[in-house]
Design a protein around this motif. Structure first.
Motif, PDB file in Angstrom:
ATOM      1  N   VAL A   1      45.365  10.150  11.586  1.00  0.00           N
ATOM      2  CA  VAL A   1      44.562  10.251  12.805  1.00  0.00           C
ATOM      3  C   VAL A   1      45.112   9.317  13.880  1.00  0.00           C
ATOM      4  CG1 VAL A   1      42.295   9.757  13.821  1.00  0.00           C
ATOM      5  CG2 VAL A   1      42.447  11.041  11.671  1.00  0.00           C
ATOM      6  N   ALA A   2      45.444   8.088  13.492  1.00  0.00           N
ATOM      7  CA  ALA A   2      45.945   7.101  14.455  1.00  0.00           C
ATOM      8  C   ALA A   2      47.251   7.563  15.091  1.00  0.00           C
ATOM      9  CB  ALA A   2      46.135   5.751  13.768  1.00  0.00           C
ATOM     10  N   ASP A   3      48.117   8.196  14.297  1.00  0.00           N
ATOM     11  CA  ASP A   3      49.368   8.721  14.849  1.00  0.00           C
ATOM     12  C   ASP A   3      49.089   9.812  15.884  1.00  0.00           C
ATOM     13  OD1 ASP A   3      50.864   7.042  13.279  1.00  0.00           O
ATOM     14  OD2 ASP A   3      51.244   8.539  11.712  1.00  0.00           O
ATOM     15  N   TYR A   4      48.113  10.643  15.587  1.00  0.00           N
ATOM     16  CA  TYR A   4      47.799  11.797  16.436  1.00  0.00           C
ATOM     17  C   TYR A   4      47.025  11.393  17.696  1.00  0.00           C
ATOM     18  CZ  TYR A   4      46.341  16.639  17.431  1.00  0.00           C
ATOM     19  OH  TYR A   4      46.128  17.871  18.008  1.00  0.00           O
TER      20      TYR A   4
ATOM     21  N   ILE B   1      42.987  20.374  10.119  1.00  0.00           N
ATOM     22  CA  ILE B   1      42.348  19.942   8.867  1.00  0.00           C
ATOM     23  C   ILE B   1      43.338  19.097   8.077  1.00  0.00           C
ATOM     24  CG2 ILE B   1      41.301  20.658   6.687  1.00  0.00           C
ATOM     25  CD1 ILE B   1      40.417  23.236   8.028  1.00  0.00           C
ATOM     26  N   ILE B   2      42.953  17.843   7.817  1.00  0.00           N
ATOM     27  CA  ILE B   2      43.740  16.940   6.956  1.00  0.00           C
ATOM     28  C   ILE B   2      42.997  16.867   5.629  1.00  0.00           C
ATOM     29  CG2 ILE B   2      44.739  14.638   6.703  1.00  0.00           C
ATOM     30  CD1 ILE B   2      44.480  14.288   9.739  1.00  0.00           C
ATOM     31  N   TYR B   3      43.309  17.769   4.716  1.00  0.00           N
ATOM     32  CA  TYR B   3      42.498  17.921   3.509  1.00  0.00           C
ATOM     33  C   TYR B   3      43.078  17.165   2.327  1.00  0.00           C
ATOM     34  CZ  TYR B   3      39.870  20.013  -0.298  1.00  0.00           C
ATOM     35  OH  TYR B   3      39.074  20.202  -1.401  1.00  0.00           O
ATOM     36  N   ASP B   4      42.198  16.465   1.645  1.00  0.00           N
ATOM     37  CA  ASP B   4      42.534  15.761   0.417  1.00  0.00           C
ATOM     38  C   ASP B   4      41.339  15.943  -0.519  1.00  0.00           C
ATOM     39  OD1 ASP B   4      43.593  14.097  -1.521  1.00  0.00           O
ATOM     40  OD2 ASP B   4      42.980  12.252  -0.514  1.00  0.00           O
ATOM     41  N   PRO B   5      41.497  16.610  -1.674  1.00  0.00           N
ATOM     42  CA  PRO B   5      40.354  16.821  -2.570  1.00  0.00           C
ATOM     43  C   PRO B   5      39.675  15.498  -2.893  1.00  0.00           C
ATOM     44  CG  PRO B   5      42.234  18.088  -3.316  1.00  0.00           C
ATOM     45  CD  PRO B   5      42.741  17.187  -2.217  1.00  0.00           C
ATOM     46  N   PRO B   6      38.347  15.456  -2.818  1.00  0.00           N
ATOM     47  CA  PRO B   6      37.647  14.183  -3.018  1.00  0.00           C
ATOM     48  C   PRO B   6      37.497  13.811  -4.487  1.00  0.00           C
ATOM     49  CG  PRO B   6      36.053  15.929  -2.672  1.00  0.00           C
ATOM     50  CD  PRO B   6      37.421  16.553  -2.494  1.00  0.00           C
TER      51      PRO B   6
END
Length: 328
Positions: A152-155, A232-237
């Protein structure tokens, strides 16, 4: 984020307090037979849309949010109510086949809010609105937020402003204070039992030029319907639950048919300043956009649910009478 910004946000006590007030736990106050109807204010919004009294009791279940899997809430599957109102036609077919109940697609709940055409216009300042992965009443979901916020910070360098929308449960867990210490401005749509939730969510999305989400949640569908590009930056929880029952539920959620969810994640897996035709078409299908009903048509559907409920009550009374007679 530099330490100066983090320190500045730590001092914003009133902002954190306002978020905490909106997200504060509360009792569900609703006239509904199916209590989940008024999660996020859905039943109240539907009744307002068709001109019914706020205290009228719907004789149908209302989907809490568009499904991207075939997972079915136990309270919906076993409810005695014979009607189910959901967003999309594909899930109506799944629900009817599994339960034998009448399931009717009516499109996204978003469509039944009071019209605000000006909200469709993007803000003057380039604004990024971020939705982290969230937890629920009974299930704690955690992802690698260091990696998420690094991306997010990069974007966010492409934007004038970045806002984090924190789900009510995560406010209670104190996550908003962690985000503030990272230097972020935080907002919330309110508690799940807050009837203004969806109205507030719409306003938050309207403040965005672009939306980033950690999951293919309802906010993704609504953002596209408001013409906002989505990444969407998806990472299974990693999920944990308060009880064995909810641990089983969390496992079922993660092991049900998730092919459609994966398709949505893939479609929005790269950052972009525009929505593609393929993205719009996919969301058109999963949100049930083609099934949005006029107030008159929706009133007729609710009236049919009322009639079917009356017939069901009559059948139940006759069944009880027959059982009583044969047991004498």
């Amino acid at each position: 984020m530099n330490d100066t910004i983090g320190t500045m946000h730590e001092s914003l006590g009133p902002l954190a307090t306002n978020i905490e007030l909106l997200a504060a736990d509360r009792e569900l106050v609703t006239p509904e037979l199916h209590l989940a109807n008024d999660f996020y204010g859905h039943a109240s919004n539907l009744k307002r849309h068709v001109g019914l009294d706020p205290e009228y009791v719907l004789k149908a279940m209302v989907e809490h949010g568009p499904h991207l899997t075939d997972y079915m809430w136990d309270c919906e599957e076993k409810s005695p109510l014979p009607f189910y109102l959901c967003a999309a036609e594909y899930y109506a077919r799944i629900f009817s086949a599994r339960t034998g109940k009448t399931a009717v697609p009516i499109g996204p709940q978003f469509a039944y809010l009071p019209a605000r055409p000006e909200l469709m216009q993007p803000p003057a300042a380039r604004t990024l609105v971020v939705f982290p992965y969230h937890s629920t009443h009974h299930i704690l979901n955690r992802v690698d937020e260091d990696d998420f916020f690094r991306r997010v910070a990069d974007y966010q360098r492409h934007f004038d402003r970045t806002i984090i929308c924190v789900y009510w449960r995560n406010v209670l867990l104190g996550d908003h204070r962690v985000y503030m210490r990272r230097g972020y401005e935080c907002v919330t749509a309110g508690h799940i039992y807050d009837r203004e939730f969806v109205l507030r969510l719409r306003s938050i999305i309207a403040s965005a030029s672009t939306v980033v989400s950690a999951n293919a949640g309802t906010e993704v569908l609504y953002s596209v319907l408001m013409n906002r590009p989505v990444w969407i930056i998806y990472d299974p929880p990693h999920s944990s639950a308060r009880t064995d029952e909810f641990h089983t539920q969390a496992r079922e959620v993660m092991t049900c048919d998730r092919s459609l969810l994966r398709e949505v994640v893939r479609a929005f897996s790269e950052p972009s300043d525009v929505l593609t035709a393929d993205q719009r078409e996919l969301i058109r299908t999963v949100s049930g956009q083609d099934y949005i009903r006029s107030p008159e048509t929706l009133r007729d559907i609710l009236a049919e649910a009322e009639r079917e409920y009356a017939r069901l009550k009559l059948r139940l009374r006759r069944h009880r009478a027959a059982v009583s007679t044969t047991s004498i």
